[in-house]
Write a protein that holds these residues in place. Structure first.
Motif, PDB file in Angstrom:
ATOM      1  N   ASP A 209       1.037  -1.244   0.071  1.00 37.33           N
ATOM      2  CA  ASP A 209       0.113   0.060  -0.278  1.00 37.33           C
ATOM      3  C   ASP A 209       0.880   1.353   0.029  1.00 37.33           C
ATOM      4  O   ASP A 209       1.915   1.351   0.540  1.00 37.33           O
ATOM      5  N   THR A 210       0.234   2.350  -0.585  1.00 43.93           N
ATOM      6  CA  THR A 210       1.150   3.766  -0.618  1.00 43.93           C
ATOM      7  C   THR A 210       0.859   4.034   0.886  1.00 43.93           C
ATOM      8  O   THR A 210      -0.324   4.060   1.568  1.00 43.93           O
TER       9      THR A 210
ATOM     10  N   HIS B  94       1.467   7.798   3.022  1.00 40.46           N
ATOM     11  CA  HIS B  94       1.951   9.231   3.474  1.00 40.46           C
ATOM     12  C   HIS B  94       1.453   9.622   4.618  1.00 40.46           C
ATOM     13  O   HIS B  94       0.474   9.932   5.344  1.00 40.46           O
TER      14      HIS B  94
END
Length: 269
Positions: A210-211, A213
């Motif tokens: 998964d990304t 941030h």
């Protein structure tokens, strides 16, 4: 005396003969034959939200004397999880003569997941404040619901940062599955000048690949003078989304000699 002895022997012979006749009669009539209970050999796949009656799908029972006994099949027990989200279900059935048969079948829970932790409030305490973790934690389980009260908490362990400690959490559900998590606990001296950093959550679960941030979890930063742009927060992250594990993100902002701090725990699975 000889007459009494002879009488007892005759009585014993009569009893043995009658017992043998009874056994033979029952066998001929089929009354001592156990009922037959059966099901398909393949693993039964069910949802954890299905009613218990679904576990008896395709299980049948019959008896030579009593005929179809399928509606009498009962679930005797459900084992702890064995492997790959499977458990063993033991079924039981009685016929009209009290004869019993049992059957064991494997069941796989297609949507099972182990207990999930959440942090409702940041685990930040002043140095003279009582550390009561369970009122800031919650654990939900797809089988048992809220099992927060079953959480076992280890003693605090120090880290290289004098303000940050770690504590290990462990909880086991009724299926015998244990979830573990290590979270940071912050102990700070009280000061009115310490900046306040807020996150939208303090514990998150993500999948491998998964990304991630870290900035997106920041919701506000404020000091005694008022709100501050969150882009000024210093972020340090250990998160590696390519490898399963527990990671931490530290959000810091210094102000008037005091350090504002918030910690996000990230579980990659």
């Amino acid at each position: 005396m000889k007459l009494l002895k002879t009488t007892l022997i005759l009585l014993l012979i009569v009893v043995v003969v009658l017992y043998g006749a009874t056994v033979i009669s029952q066998r001929l009539s089929g009354k001592d034959v156990r009922p037959d209970i059966s099901c398909p050999e393949e693993i039964l796949e069910v949802s954890v939200y299905d009613p218990e009656i679904v576990l008896t799908k395709d299980v049948t029972a019959s008896d030579k004397q009593d005929g179809d006994l399928t509606d009498r099949v009962q679930i005797l027990s459900i084992s702890k999880l064995v492997t790959n989200n499977t458990a063993k279900v033991t079924y039981l059935v009685f016929d009209n003569d009290g004869n019993m048969d049992t059957l064991v079948r494997q069941v796989r829970y297609t949507d099972y997941s182990r207990p999930v932790f959440s942090i409702k409030r940041p685990l930040i305490y002043s140095e003279n404040e009582a550390i009561t973790l369970l009122d800031r934690l919650q654990v939900k389980d797809v089988i048992d619901g809220d099992i927060t009260s079953a959480v076992r908490v280890s003693a605090l362990s120090g880290t290289s940062d004098a303000e940050i400690y770690t504590v290990s959490l462990q909880v086991t559900n009724s299926m015998g599955d244990t979830a573990r998590l290590t979270v940071p606990v912050v102990l700070q001296d009280h000061t009115a000048f310490r900046p306040d950093i807020r996150l939208n959550t303090y514990l998150t679960y993500i999948h491998i690949g998964d990304t991630f941030h870290a900035q997106s979890y920041l919701t506000s930063l404020s000091t005694a003078e008022g709100p501050v742009d969150t882009s000024k927060v210093q972020i340090t992250s250990t998160v590696d989304t390519s490898t399963a594990g527990t990671y931490y993100v530290y959000y810091r902002y210094p102000y008037n000699g005091a350090m504002g701090l918030a910690v996000l725990t990230v579980v990659v699975q």
